[in-house]
Design a protein around this motif. Structure first.
Motif: not given
Length: 400
Positions: A83-99
Motif C-alpha cells: 500500500w502507498a497509504n499517503w495523502g497528497w501532503n505526504t506524497l508531496s513531501e516524500r516524492v515531489i519535493k525531493p525531486a
C-alpha cells in the motif's frame, strides 16, 4: 496487521495467536495482529489463506522490501499487498519535493556557471566579503560601466553571506540588525537584492606562470566580433606547458576601460576573461593564442578600451596559480537568461500534471511498473541558460 484484501471477498476475523510483524515503510515493529480467513465458495468448510498488507511499503528501499518479503515467507505468508497509504501532503513531501529540489539545484548550478563569461571582477581574489565597503565594490563597478541601477541582484556563497550578516549585526539600524541576527537575512544593500546559494561556483585558476606578454600590437573591430563577442589574443612568455583555464580574468598594461556611453577613459584597467582552456606552448618564446572577451575595440559606437594592446605589454592574471575562488555574482536582470519551455502531454500517458509559476515550467507523470509492482513519479523540465550581456554582471570578492 495481516490479511487478504476485502475487495470482492467475504471474510471473518479471528484472533491471531502469538505475535506477528507489522511493516511500515520497511520498519518492523512487534505488535498484536489479526488474521483474516477467506471463505471459498464451492468448497466444504472454510479454506484458510494467509497474507500480509504492507502499509507504506512504497516508501521503503528496495533492499528492505525484499528482505521483508523473505522474512514474511518464512512465517508462512504467501500473499503480499503493498500500500502507498499517503495523502497528497505526504506524497508531496516524500516524492515531489525531493525531486524538485534536485531539479532546482541543477538549474541553479547551470545559472551560476555562467560566471565563466563575465570579465568584471571586483575586490581581491580569495578575500571574504565582510563589510559594506567590500560589497559596494560590485555595484560601484556596474555604475562606472553605465549599467542601470534598477533590478540588481547578488548571489553570494554561504561563507560570504554569513560574513556580511556578522557585519550588519553591529549597525545602528534596528530592523536591519535584527533581521541579520534573528533571521540571517541580508535584505537589500545599495539597491541590490541579496541572496545566498550553496551552488555559487568555485573557479580554480590554472598553473599559468612566467612573464606572459602580448605578442604584437593587437585590436579588432565590432564587425569582426559581433557574432561571437570574442577575439583571439597572441601571447608569449608563459612557462612551459602552463595551463590557462576558462574563466580566468586578467588585465593588460596600458589598456583601460571606457564608459560605454560617453567613451571616457575610466581610472581602472579593462578586465578580460579567457573563454576556453589553453595550454601554453613548450617554450616561453612560442605563441600561445587565447580566446578572450570583451574584444579589444578602440573606436566607434562599440568601443571597449582606451587603446590597443601593445607589443610586450604585461598580462596579469587575478589570483594565485592552482587556487580556487568563490564566484559571488552581482548582476542586473538583463545580464543572463533562463528559458523554460512547457513540455507536451505524451500520448497515452495518464494523469499528467503541468504547472507554471513565474515562468518556471514542470511536468509530472505518474506511471506504474507492472513487472516490479512499483509506482513511479517522473518530473521533467526543459530549459536553457545564456549570458545575454556580460557587461551587466560583476564577480565579487572582498578586500584585504
Amino acid at each position: 496487521r495481516v490479511g487478504l484484501s476485502t475487495e470482492e471477498q467475504s471474510y471473518r476475523q479471528a484472533p491471531c495467536p502469538g505475535m506477528v510483524q507489522e511493516v511500515h515503510g520497511g520498519v518492523r515493529e512487534e505488535v498484536s495482529g489479526t488474521m483474516e480467513t477467506e471463505t471459498c465458495e464451492g468448497e466444504e468448510g472454510a479454506g484458510m489463506k494467509y497474507g500480509v498488507s504492507y502499509y507504506g511499503g512504497v516508501g521503503a528501499p528496495t533492499s528492505r522490501y525484499q528482505s521483508d518479503q523473505t522474512y514474511l515467507r518464512k512465517l508462512g505468508f504467501s500473499l503480499f499487498r503493498v500500500w502507498a497509504n499517503w495523502g497528497w501532503n505526504t506524497l508531496s513531501e516524500r516524492v515531489i519535493k525531493p525531486a524538485m529540489v534536485q531539479l532546482a539545484n541543477q538549474i541553479d548550478r547551470d545559472c551560476m556557471a555562467l560566471y565563466k563569461q563575465v570579465w568584471n571582477w571586483a575586490g581581491t581574489a580569495g578575500q571574504t566579503v565582510n563589510s559594506f565597503s567590500d560589497f559596494a565594490k560590485a555595484p560601484e563597478l556596474l555604475d562606472l560601466g553605465a549599467v542601470p541601477q534598477e533590478d540588481r541582484s547578488a548571489v553570494m556563497s554561504p561563507t560570504d553571506q554569513w560574513a556580511m550578516l556578522g557585519s550588519q549585526t553591529a549597525l545602528y539600524m534596528q530592523d536591519v540588525a535584527k533581521d541579520a541576527y534573528r533571521r540571517g537575512k541580508l535584505g537589500m544593500i545599495g539597491n541590490v537584492d541579496t541572496y545566498s546559494s550553496q551552488n555559487v561556483q568555485t573557479n580554480t585558476r590554472g598553473t599559468a606562470a612566467g612573464t606572459p606578454l602580448v605578442k604584437g600590437t593587437q585590436s579588432t573591430t565590432y564587425a569582426l566580433t559581433k557574432d561571437t563577442g570574442t577575439m583571439t589574443l597572441l601571447t608569449d612568455g608563459w612557462d612551459s606547458a602552463a595551463t590557462i583555464k576558462q574563466g580566468a580574468v586578467f588585465t593588460i598594461d596600458g589598456v583601460y576601460a571606457v564608459n560605454p556611453v560617453t567613451k571616457a577613459t575610466l581610472p581602472h584597467l579593462q578586465q578580460f576573461v579567457v573563454r576556453s582552456n589553453v595550454t601554453a606552448h613548450v617554450t616561453t618564446t612560442s605563441s600561445t593564442t587565447l580566446t578572450i572577451s570583451p574584444p579589444i575595440i578602440t573606436s566607434g559606437a562599440f568601443q571597449t578600451v582606451s587603446a590597443a594592446a601593445a607589443n610586450d605589454a604585461t598580462i596579469t592574471i587575478m589570483g594565485t596559480a592552482s587556487t580556487g575562488y568563490s564566484q559571488n555574482m552581482v548582476f542586473r536582470k538583463n545580464a543572463f537568461a533562463l528559458v523554460m519551455v512547457p513540455l507536451v502531454k505524451p500520448p497515452g500517458a495518464m494523469d499528467v500534471g503541468r504547472r507554471s509559476y513565474k515562468g518556471f515550467q514542470v511536468r509530472v507523470i505518474p506511471y506504474y511498473d507492472g513487472n516490479n509492482d512499483v509506482s513511479n513519479w517522473r518530473l521533467d523540465v526543459l530549459y536553457g541558460t545564456k549570458t545575454v550581456d556580460a557587461r551587466q554582471a560583476v564577480r565579487l570578492s572582498g578586500t584585504p
